[in-house]
Design a protein around this motif. Structure first.
Motif, PDB file in Angstrom:
ATOM      1  N   THR A  16       0.854  -1.186   0.000  1.00 12.01           N
ATOM      2  CA  THR A  16       0.000   0.000   0.000  1.00 12.01           C
ATOM      3  C   THR A  16       0.889   1.234   0.000  1.00 12.01           C
ATOM      4  O   THR A  16       1.789   1.342   0.834  1.00 12.01           O
ATOM      5  N   TYR A  17       0.689   2.107  -0.970  1.00 13.46           N
ATOM      6  CA  TYR A  17       1.386   3.396  -0.968  1.00 13.46           C
ATOM      7  C   TYR A  17       0.485   4.421  -0.303  1.00 13.46           C
ATOM      8  O   TYR A  17      -0.704   4.514  -0.619  1.00 13.46           O
ATOM      9  N   ASN A  18       1.049   5.196   0.600  1.00 18.43           N
ATOM     10  CA  ASN A  18       0.305   6.278   1.239  1.00 18.43           C
ATOM     11  C   ASN A  18       0.828   7.597   0.698  1.00 18.43           C
ATOM     12  O   ASN A  18       1.982   7.932   0.903  1.00 18.43           O
ATOM     13  N   THR A  19      -0.015   8.321  -0.005  1.00 25.02           N
ATOM     14  CA  THR A  19       0.392   9.632  -0.502  1.00 25.02           C
ATOM     15  C   THR A  19      -0.616  10.635   0.048  1.00 25.02           C
ATOM     16  O   THR A  19      -1.682  10.818  -0.505  1.00 25.02           O
ATOM     17  N   GLY A  20      -0.252  11.263   1.164  1.00 27.96           N
ATOM     18  CA  GLY A  20      -1.169  12.207   1.777  1.00 27.96           C
ATOM     19  C   GLY A  20      -2.432  11.492   2.213  1.00 27.96           C
ATOM     20  O   GLY A  20      -2.371  10.560   3.008  1.00 27.96           O
TER      21      GLY A  20
ATOM     22  N   SER B  32      -0.999  -0.333 -17.584  1.00 30.02           N
ATOM     23  CA  SER B  32      -0.282   0.659 -16.798  1.00 30.02           C
ATOM     24  C   SER B  32      -0.997   0.853 -15.462  1.00 30.02           C
ATOM     25  O   SER B  32      -2.221   0.937 -15.422  1.00 30.02           O
ATOM     26  N   GLY B  33      -0.239   0.853 -14.383  1.00 28.08           N
ATOM     27  CA  GLY B  33      -0.835   1.031 -13.059  1.00 28.08           C
ATOM     28  C   GLY B  33      -1.285  -0.264 -12.408  1.00 28.08           C
ATOM     29  O   GLY B  33      -1.814  -0.251 -11.297  1.00 28.08           O
ATOM     30  N   SER B  34      -1.056  -1.407 -13.061  1.00 26.65           N
ATOM     31  CA  SER B  34      -1.555  -2.682 -12.512  1.00 26.65           C
ATOM     32  C   SER B  34      -0.649  -3.254 -11.429  1.00 26.65           C
ATOM     33  O   SER B  34      -0.997  -4.256 -10.807  1.00 26.65           O
ATOM     34  N   GLY B  35       0.540  -2.643 -11.220  1.00 27.17           N
ATOM     35  CA  GLY B  35       1.412  -3.096 -10.134  1.00 27.17           C
ATOM     36  C   GLY B  35       2.661  -3.823 -10.580  1.00 27.17           C
ATOM     37  O   GLY B  35       3.402  -4.362  -9.753  1.00 27.17           O
ATOM     38  N   LYS B  36       2.964  -3.780 -11.875  1.00 30.49           N
ATOM     39  CA  LYS B  36       4.108  -4.542 -12.411  1.00 30.49           C
ATOM     40  C   LYS B  36       5.430  -4.078 -11.811  1.00 30.49           C
ATOM     41  O   LYS B  36       6.247  -4.882 -11.363  1.00 30.49           O
ATOM     42  N   THR B  37       5.652  -2.759 -11.823  1.00 24.75           N
ATOM     43  CA  THR B  37       6.913  -2.237 -11.283  1.00 24.75           C
ATOM     44  C   THR B  37       7.003  -2.500  -9.780  1.00 24.75           C
ATOM     45  O   THR B  37       8.066  -2.885  -9.273  1.00 24.75           O
ATOM     46  N   THR B  38       5.887  -2.343  -9.086  1.00 18.89           N
ATOM     47  CA  THR B  38       5.880  -2.611  -7.642  1.00 18.89           C
ATOM     48  C   THR B  38       6.255  -4.064  -7.370  1.00 18.89           C
ATOM     49  O   THR B  38       7.055  -4.356  -6.477  1.00 18.89           O
ATOM     50  N   LEU B  39       5.721  -4.983  -8.156  1.00 22.99           N
ATOM     51  CA  LEU B  39       6.051  -6.400  -7.971  1.00 22.99           C
ATOM     52  C   LEU B  39       7.532  -6.652  -8.262  1.00 22.99           C
ATOM     53  O   LEU B  39       8.218  -7.352  -7.508  1.00 22.99           O
TER      54      LEU B  39
END
Ligand SMILES: Nc1ncnc2c1ncn2[C@@H]1O[C@H](COP(=O)(O)OP(=O)(O)O)[C@@H](O)[C@H]1O
Ligand SMILES: [Mg+2]
Length: 213
Positions: A10-14, A40-47
């Motif tokens: 989970t990313y918390n941005t503000g 795009s935005g599906s979580g590939k880079t995070t994984l």
């Protein structure tokens, strides 16, 4: 080799909270060639960053060769990463003020120069080792970044859209380098929008909204 258990990120941005990974579980065997796809935005880079020991998950475990990666100290994890994992980025991330040879030996703190020269030679950059990255084409930059990823003979190569900035010819060349590494026993995980790696893939994983489909 790799076991991902129920990872949530989970990313918390503000005020906003983004669940980039939502209970992802995954096993990868030694010697597998895995392609990861998703919008795009599906979580590939995070994984991929999670697999690269670079991003603490919010919960869940990441086990690599029996080591619980995110229960290591920061120093332990840095050493573990340098020894076991090579990472290739879409934007290369070479250091502009270093020569190619110096860039390739970043993970060895300047050691193993002979191995770096050998790798750069094999990747067709033998004449360029004293040049700085700005003088290179995009394909040459990515081959330099791959040499850097390979310098410690890692068991695992992770690549995040490594051909996103390359023309078709250089795209094939980069994928062929990964395929050679794979044939020599290496494990590869590539995030890509294209289909260029499909013919080498043992498995294609689709991510959607932080979940494996
Ligand atoms: N550092 C960050 N801070 C806040 N949100 C982020 C951060 N990195 C990624 N995200 C969000 O997490 C989700 C997954 O992003 P990412 O893993 O980059 O997806 P992909 O690589 O598939 O495009 C997206 O909604 C993105 O906006
Ligand atoms: Mg991404």
């Amino acid at each position: 080799m790799i076991q991902v258990n129920n990872i949530i990120k989970t990313y918390n941005t503000g005020e906003q909270q983004v669940n980039a990974l939502d209970k992802v579980s995954l096993k990868i065997n030694r010697g597998e060639f895995v392609v990861i796809r998703g919008a795009s935005g599906s979580g590939k880079t995070t994984l991929l960053l999670t697999l690269g020991a670079m991003l603490n998950p919010t919960s869940g475990d990441y086990i690599f060769n029996g080591n619980n990666v995110y229960s290591m100290s920061g120093n332990e994890r840095n050493r573990f990463r340098a020894k076991n994992i090579g990472f290739v980025f879409q934007m290369f991330h070479l250091l502009p003020y270093l020569t190619l040879l110096e860039n390739v030996t970043i993970p060895t703190f300047g050691k193993n120069r002979e191995q770096a020269k050998k790798l750069l030679n094999e990747l067709g950059l033998g004449e360029r080792i004293t040049h700085k990255p700005f003088a290179l084409s995009a394909g040459e930059k990515q081959r330099t970044a791959i040499a850097r990823a390979l310098i410690n003979s890692p068991e695992l190569i992770l690549a995040d859209e490594p051909t996103g900035n390359l023309d078709p010819e250089n795209t094939d060349e980069v994928i062929n380098i990964f395929s050679r590494y794979h044939k020599q026993g290496g494990t590869v995980v590539v995030v890509t929008h294209g289909t260029e790696a499909d013919k080498f893939a043992d498995r294609i994983i689709s991510l959607k909204n932080g979940r494996i489909e």
